[in-house]
Write an enzyme that holds these catalytic residues in place. Structure first.
Site, PDB file in Angstrom:
ATOM      1  N   GLU A 114       0.976  -1.207   0.051  1.00 34.23           N
ATOM      2  CA  GLU A 114       0.102   0.176  -0.135  1.00 34.23           C
ATOM      3  C   GLU A 114       0.954   1.109   0.242  1.00 34.23           C
ATOM      4  OE1 GLU A 114      -2.055   0.037   3.519  1.00 34.23           O
ATOM      5  OE2 GLU A 114      -2.767  -1.781   3.283  1.00 34.23           O
ATOM      6  N   LYS A 116       2.084   4.049   1.484  1.00 41.41           N
ATOM      7  CA  LYS A 116       2.275   5.047   2.915  1.00 41.41           C
ATOM      8  C   LYS A 116       2.142   6.723   3.204  1.00 41.41           C
ATOM      9  CE  LYS A 116       5.881   4.959   6.909  1.00 41.41           C
ATOM     10  NZ  LYS A 116       5.692   6.462   6.766  1.00 41.41           N
ATOM     11  N   ASP A 118       1.980   9.903   3.899  1.00 38.52           N
ATOM     12  CA  ASP A 118       2.784  11.023   4.869  1.00 38.52           C
ATOM     13  C   ASP A 118       1.410  12.103   5.595  1.00 38.52           C
ATOM     14  OD1 ASP A 118       5.579  12.062   5.743  1.00 38.52           O
ATOM     15  OD2 ASP A 118       5.567  13.222   4.572  1.00 38.52           O
ATOM     16  N   TYR A 225      -6.870   2.711   6.569  1.00 40.32           N
ATOM     17  CA  TYR A 225      -5.833   1.607   6.268  1.00 40.32           C
ATOM     18  C   TYR A 225      -5.661   0.709   7.528  1.00 40.32           C
ATOM     19  CZ  TYR A 225      -2.515   4.019   8.365  1.00 40.32           C
ATOM     20  OH  TYR A 225      -1.728   5.035   9.640  1.00 40.32           O
ATOM     21  N   LYS A 314      10.650   2.984   2.101  1.00 43.09           N
ATOM     22  CA  LYS A 314      10.939   3.823   1.652  1.00 43.09           C
ATOM     23  C   LYS A 314      11.555   4.685   0.422  1.00 43.09           C
ATOM     24  CE  LYS A 314      10.383   6.847   5.880  1.00 43.09           C
ATOM     25  NZ  LYS A 314       9.686   7.946   6.310  1.00 43.09           N
ATOM     26  N   CYS A 408      18.234  47.965  -1.588  1.00 40.67           N
ATOM     27  CA  CYS A 408      17.095  47.316  -1.942  1.00 40.67           C
ATOM     28  C   CYS A 408      17.195  47.837  -3.428  1.00 40.67           C
ATOM     29  CB  CYS A 408      15.570  47.692  -1.887  1.00 40.67           C
ATOM     30  SG  CYS A 408      14.519  47.625  -2.711  1.00 40.67           S
ATOM     31  N   CYS A 411      14.390  49.928  -5.161  1.00 37.20           N
ATOM     32  CA  CYS A 411      13.964  51.056  -4.977  1.00 37.20           C
ATOM     33  C   CYS A 411      15.812  51.788  -5.045  1.00 37.20           C
ATOM     34  CB  CYS A 411      13.462  51.722  -4.260  1.00 37.20           C
ATOM     35  SG  CYS A 411      13.933  51.688  -2.340  1.00 37.20           S
ATOM     36  N   CYS A 426      13.832  46.569   3.759  1.00 39.44           N
ATOM     37  CA  CYS A 426      13.975  46.951   2.728  1.00 39.44           C
ATOM     38  C   CYS A 426      13.137  48.604   3.599  1.00 39.44           C
ATOM     39  CB  CYS A 426      13.553  47.599   1.215  1.00 39.44           C
ATOM     40  SG  CYS A 426      12.989  49.541   0.910  1.00 39.44           S
ATOM     41  N   CYS A 431       8.962  52.247  -1.540  1.00 43.66           N
ATOM     42  CA  CYS A 431       9.769  51.523  -2.435  1.00 43.66           C
ATOM     43  C   CYS A 431       8.909  51.089  -3.372  1.00 43.66           C
ATOM     44  CB  CYS A 431      10.510  50.141  -1.752  1.00 43.66           C
ATOM     45  SG  CYS A 431      10.990  48.732  -2.657  1.00 43.66           S
TER      46      CYS A 431
HETATM   47  S1  IVH Z   1      -0.485   0.508   9.055  1.00 40.64           S
HETATM   48  C1  IVH Z   1       1.177  -1.295  13.773  1.00 40.64           C
HETATM   49  N1  IVH Z   1      -0.196   1.344   6.834  1.00 40.64           N
HETATM   50  O1  IVH Z   1       3.188   5.108   8.635  1.00 40.64           O
HETATM   51  C2  IVH Z   1       1.424  -0.242  12.716  1.00 40.64           C
HETATM   52  N2  IVH Z   1       0.827   2.850   8.332  1.00 40.64           N
HETATM   53  O2  IVH Z   1       5.831   5.416   9.745  1.00 40.64           O
HETATM   54  C3  IVH Z   1       0.248   0.117  11.635  1.00 40.64           C
HETATM   55  N3  IVH Z   1       0.921   5.093   8.065  1.00 40.64           N
HETATM   56  O3  IVH Z   1       2.918   4.544  12.118  1.00 40.64           O
HETATM   57  C4  IVH Z   1       0.664   0.919  10.318  1.00 40.64           C
HETATM   58  N4  IVH Z   1       0.117   4.808   5.728  1.00 40.64           N
HETATM   59  O4  IVH Z   1       0.671   6.800  11.000  1.00 40.64           O
HETATM   60  C5  IVH Z   1       0.313   1.623   7.727  1.00 40.64           C
HETATM   61  N5  IVH Z   1      -0.842   2.557   4.719  1.00 40.64           N
HETATM   62  C6  IVH Z   1      -0.359   2.305   5.846  1.00 40.64           C
HETATM   63  C7  IVH Z   1       0.393   4.033   6.317  1.00 40.64           C
HETATM   64  C8  IVH Z   1       1.074   3.411   7.338  1.00 40.64           C
HETATM   65  C9  IVH Z   1       0.966   5.684   6.485  1.00 40.64           C
HETATM   66  C10 IVH Z   1       1.954   5.970   9.055  1.00 40.64           C
HETATM   67  C11 IVH Z   1       1.506   5.039  10.085  1.00 40.64           C
HETATM   68  C12 IVH Z   1       2.642   5.002  10.875  1.00 40.64           C
HETATM   69  C13 IVH Z   1       3.368   5.479  10.469  1.00 40.64           C
HETATM   70  C14 IVH Z   1       4.922   4.986  10.505  1.00 40.64           C
END
Ligand code: IVH
Length: 672
Positions: A114, A116, A118, A225, A314, A408, A411, A426, A431
């Protein structure tokens, strides 16, 4: 008595609105316009105001229900919120798969892959299908209760759409969509407020706000998720089934996931995700590899920190190498000088990058960035490009060390080091660069809202020296304007009419438009209500300023300093001469002295000649209070056109109903 009709209509509206929320936020396939959506919401709101007993906890009108909190309550998680072990190396990802395979040797394992997200981790609880509580991760065991803020997120259903276990705790991520992030930073820049570094910081900062009304305005979203606790039956047993199930409950889930049963398939999925992840509304920084079966997850268990059944791979932040052609210096509205990298354009994470902010001189020195260098550019988060380093091996010796100018760039007046904000400024009020920025801000939509006075027009007016101060726009000569490029008679007339109309804007807009450092639109409204006239605001002491809601020490100083500067005083006199609305002729001023409407509670309904909040402000400034619903306590109802249920209710309770003309007569009675 609530008629059966009203009650079934309210239920239908709730259902229809929830469906449109889902279509909009989850399917990205809206079927109606924003306006049609607002009409539905308004109809429901009016119905509920007329029949408060119809209001339910899951009504979309109740998303922003609560008052600002003092602080967040701490709540324990039923199941701890762990984080994930992570790696940047595919070999380590393989090693992870092998480790789990060794623990479960007798079967072929299935994996899900899946994105991840941010964002900010969130745990959310539904009881009997209704949203009960939402909390942040905190230390993993106890988090902040952010339920009020989470209720404002339209992507999160207040009631689940299908039968669910009695108690269901699910895990996911709150995020600020990339587009909203860009817009939020643009408006913060216009308000002279500090920018968020990336969408995750913006989401985290928004969730920490104590006032849910502000959170609602940020446009947060969420995806889910994972499972926390569940009591009851019907809970899926695999990750793939969980994601499908969450979707049937009406929850937003990650838009795409992959299934794999070998290391090779896992790699294919990781690469496939990398190709499409920039198209998601949220930022991603990796792929999460999870064991699909929950039973097998229990078998492998967790270490003290991480589950053994999942790992995050990552992605290296995308990076491009390009030449730094020049460093230019931008002058902001308040005169702050910011160095900007002018790059040989490159493609980075799906977009063309030609400029990057360098923040300040210290940063350039710290990274030893020289003009002519080949530099590495990354997107902070995925959005804002930043120079992260220099390819020193490519240096020829011809590179130039950059120094902030002593004068500046716009001006040429000497610059001043502002130690308080580690910036170079400035301080010449005339200006041209500052005038451009100030004028753009003054005329902008949320400020004086002058049609036709956008960036290009401002540029022409300032370049042609037709405008030197904000006040100059009010004495523009039509012939001189018509002589500018691409300006005909008609566009000149429109522009001048727009400028003329701006003289009538309410005081708060003028206050915001003046660009007093730190004073955003909200603070400007509060200041206008409290001080009523510009002169009273200008004469206010620091203590008086700080007694205003939303005004802290820094803003109070900025306001006082603004009104003390001789050139600002001159500007204000020139604007007064042009008869801009300083509040003296506003209904508000006299009322706050006479308190004509003191003790009266007003309800405003129907379509009126001005926005409701403006009229409400006037009523308040005359000492009255304004309420959203009609009750026995209501003194008057101000009814505009197409007033609906509130008007009916007022009639049935025998409450006096007035129109705008009468209201204005009542205001004027106070002046006489
Ligand atoms: S599963 C037991 N799935 O990333 C922890 N986490 O750096 C299970 N996160 O704590 C987490 N996307 O806050 C999971 N598809 C995803 C995620 C995800 C982002 C976050 C989550 C986790 C952190 C770890």
């Amino acid at each position: 008595m609530v008629s059966l009709n009203a009650s079934s209509r309210a239920a239908e509206l709730r259902r229809v609105i929830a469906r449109h929320d889902r279509l909009y936020y989850e399917e990205a396939a809206p079927e109606i316009s924003d306006r049609e959506y607002d009409t539905l919401l308004r109809e429901l709101r009016d119905l509920e105001e007329a029949h408060p007993e119809l209001r339910t906890a899951d009504s979309p009108t109740q998303r922003v229900g609560g008052k600002p909190l003092e602080e967040f309550r701490q709540v324990p998680h039923r199941v701890p919120m762990q984080s994930l072990d992570n790696t940047y190396s595919l070999a380590e990802a393989d090693a992870f798969l092998a480790r789990v395979e060794k623990l479960l040797p007798e079967v072929t394992l299935r994996w899900t892959i899946e994105p991840k997200i941010d964002g900010v981790a969130l745990s959310i609880t539904y009881r009997d299908g209704f949203l009960e509580q939402a909390s942040t991760r905190g230390d993993g065991t106890v988090g902040d209760d952010v339920t009020q803020n989470i209720r404002t997120i339209r992507a999160i259903p207040l009631k689940l759409e299908a039968a669910a276990p009695q108690l269901l705790e699910i895990r996911g991520e709150v995020y600020l969509p990339k587009k909203k992030f860009v817009a939020l930073n643009a408006s913060r820049e216009a308000d002279d407020e500090p920018l968020f570094a990336n969408p995750r910081n913006a989401a985290a900062g928004s969730l920490k706000l104590l006032d849910p009304a502000i959170v609602a305005s940020r446009g947060l979203s969420a995806v889910f998720y994972g499972l926390g606790a569940a009591e009851g039956s019907g809970v899926p047993e695999t990750q793939a089934a969980l994601l499908h199930w969450l979707k049937t409950l009406g929850l937003p889930v990650i838009p795409h996931f992959w299934e794999a049963s070998s290391g090779a398939e896992v790699r294919v999925a990781i690469e496939a995700l990398d190709k499409i992840r920039h198209d998601f509304a949220f930022e991603t920084d990796g792929a999460v590899i999870k064991l699909d079966s929950f039973r097998r997850r229990d078998q492998v268990g967790s270490t003290s920190k991480f589950p053994r059944w999942a790992m995050a791979y990552k992605y290296e932040p995308e990076r491009a190498r390009t030449r730094l052609n020049a460093i230019t210096v931008q002058v902001g509205r308040t005169g702050t000088l910011t160095p900007v990298a002018e790059l040989e354009p490159v493609l980075l994470a799906g977009s063309r990058v030609a400029r990057a902010t360098l923040h300040n001189e210290e940063e350039i020195a710290r990274k030893d960035i020289r003009i002519g260098d080949y530099v590495f550019v990354e997107k902070a988060g995925e959005v804002i490009p930043a120079i992260v380093g220099v390819d020193t091996s490519a240096r020829t010796g011809d590179e130039l060390i950059f120094q902030m100018p002593d004068a500046c760039p716009s001006c040429n007046s000497p610059v001043f080091h502002d130690p308080e904000i580690v910036a170079i400024r400035c301080i010449n009020p005339d200006c041209p660069a500052q005038i451009r920025r100030r004028l753009e801000h003054f005329a902008a939509r949320g400020a004086m809202d002058i049609d036709g006075l956008g960036e290009a027009m401002v540029d022409q007016l300032v370049s042609a020296e037709l405008v030197r101060t904000l006040a100059d726009i009010y004495t523009l000569d039509a012939a001189a304007v018509a002589a500018l490029e691409r300006m005909g008679k008609k566009s000149t007339a429109n522009l001048l009419a727009g400028i003329e109309a701006s003289k009538q804007r309410p005081l708060w807009r003028l206050l915001f438009a003046l660009g007093i450092p730190h004073v955003g639109a909200t603070a400007a409204r509060k200041l206008a209500v409290k001080f009523v006239t510009l002169d009273q605001l200008a004469a206010a002491s620091l203590e008086e300023l700080q007694q205003t809601e939303d005004v802290g020490e820094i803003m109070a100083h900025a306001i006082r300093d603004f009104f003390h500067l001789p050139h600002n005083r001159q500007l204000l006199e020139a604007l007064r001469h042009q008869r801009l609305n300083f509040g003296e002729h506003d209904e508000k001023s006299s009322a706050s002295i006479s308190q004509t409407l003191a003790g009266q509670t007003w309800v405003i309904t129907g379509t009126l000649s001005r926005p409701r909040d403006e009229i409400a402000e006037s009523i308040r400034a005359h000492g009255g209070t304004v309420s959203g619903s009609v009750s026995k306590k209501t003194s008057y109802v101000l009814a505009g056109e197409e007033a609906g249920s509130k008007l009916e209710k007022a009639r049935s309770l025998g409450i006096p109903i007035v129109d705008e003309v009468t209201l204005h007569k009542m205001f004027r009675a106070s002046i006489a």
